[in-house]
Design a protein around this motif. Structure first.
Motif, mmCIF file in Angstrom:
data_model
loop_
_atom_site.group_PDB
_atom_site.id
_atom_site.type_symbol
_atom_site.label_atom_id
_atom_site.label_comp_id
_atom_site.label_asym_id
_atom_site.label_seq_id
_atom_site.Cartn_x
_atom_site.Cartn_y
_atom_site.Cartn_z
ATOM 1 N N UNK A 69 0.607 -1.193 -0.204
ATOM 2 C CA UNK A 69 0.209 -0.124 -0.001
ATOM 3 C C UNK A 69 0.913 1.228 0.134
ATOM 4 N N UNK A 70 0.307 2.050 -0.536
ATOM 5 C CA UNK A 70 0.863 3.682 -0.767
ATOM 6 C C UNK A 70 -0.034 4.758 -0.039
ATOM 7 N N UNK A 71 0.394 5.569 0.593
ATOM 8 C CA UNK A 71 -0.298 6.815 1.028
ATOM 9 C C UNK A 71 0.154 7.746 0.176
ATOM 10 N N UNK A 72 -0.770 8.589 -0.715
ATOM 11 C CA UNK A 72 -0.422 9.622 -1.535
ATOM 12 C C UNK A 72 -1.139 10.861 -0.918
ATOM 13 N N UNK A 80 1.143 15.264 -6.796
ATOM 14 C CA UNK A 80 0.702 14.425 -5.695
ATOM 15 C C UNK A 80 2.140 13.694 -5.455
ATOM 16 N N UNK A 81 2.335 13.382 -4.136
ATOM 17 C CA UNK A 81 3.524 12.703 -3.672
ATOM 18 C C UNK A 81 3.058 11.320 -2.962
ATOM 19 N N UNK A 82 4.100 10.424 -3.168
ATOM 20 C CA UNK A 82 3.871 9.270 -2.313
ATOM 21 C C UNK A 82 4.729 9.496 -0.844
ATOM 22 N N UNK A 83 3.948 9.505 0.255
ATOM 23 C CA UNK A 83 4.356 9.831 1.629
ATOM 24 C C UNK A 83 4.727 8.850 2.601
ATOM 25 N N UNK A 84 4.153 7.674 2.070
ATOM 26 C CA UNK A 84 4.303 6.521 2.970
ATOM 27 C C UNK A 84 4.095 5.257 2.225
#
Length: 97
Positions: A69-72, A80-84
């Protein structure tokens, strides 16, 4: 870390970076291009989203087959940035009112 998640990190690292942050885990790109990468390359689906600030939305993307999973974080300016990133996503049946 799963092979698909490693592939995603390598792929995103080669894309043009639109924004930079103070920590190295943050990867940013044009929102449409990042969404396309997540869906077409990774096979991820957006599982949910919520408003963080008036012009910022947080999204959770999950690859069903692997549980990656990715937190965007998506901004109103089209970035948009993938932050986790994580593994072993587990959905819950709880649906708050």
């Amino acid at each position: 870390m799963s092979k698909r998640l490693s592939y995603l990190l390598c792929l995103i690292a080669t894309l043009p970076v639109i924004a930079r942050a103070n920590f190295s885990d943050l990867t940013c790109d044009d929102s449409a291009r990042l969404n396309e990468t997540l869906t077409d390359v990774m096979g991820a689906e957006r599982q949910g989203q919520g408003l963080r600030e008036p012009e910022t939305v947080l999204e959770v993307w999950v690859t069903a087959g692997t549980g990656d999973f990715m937190v965007v974080q998506t901004y109103a300016n089209g970035t948009s940035c993938i932050v986790a990133l994580g593994e072993h996503w587990e959905a819950t049946d709880h649906n708050p009112a």
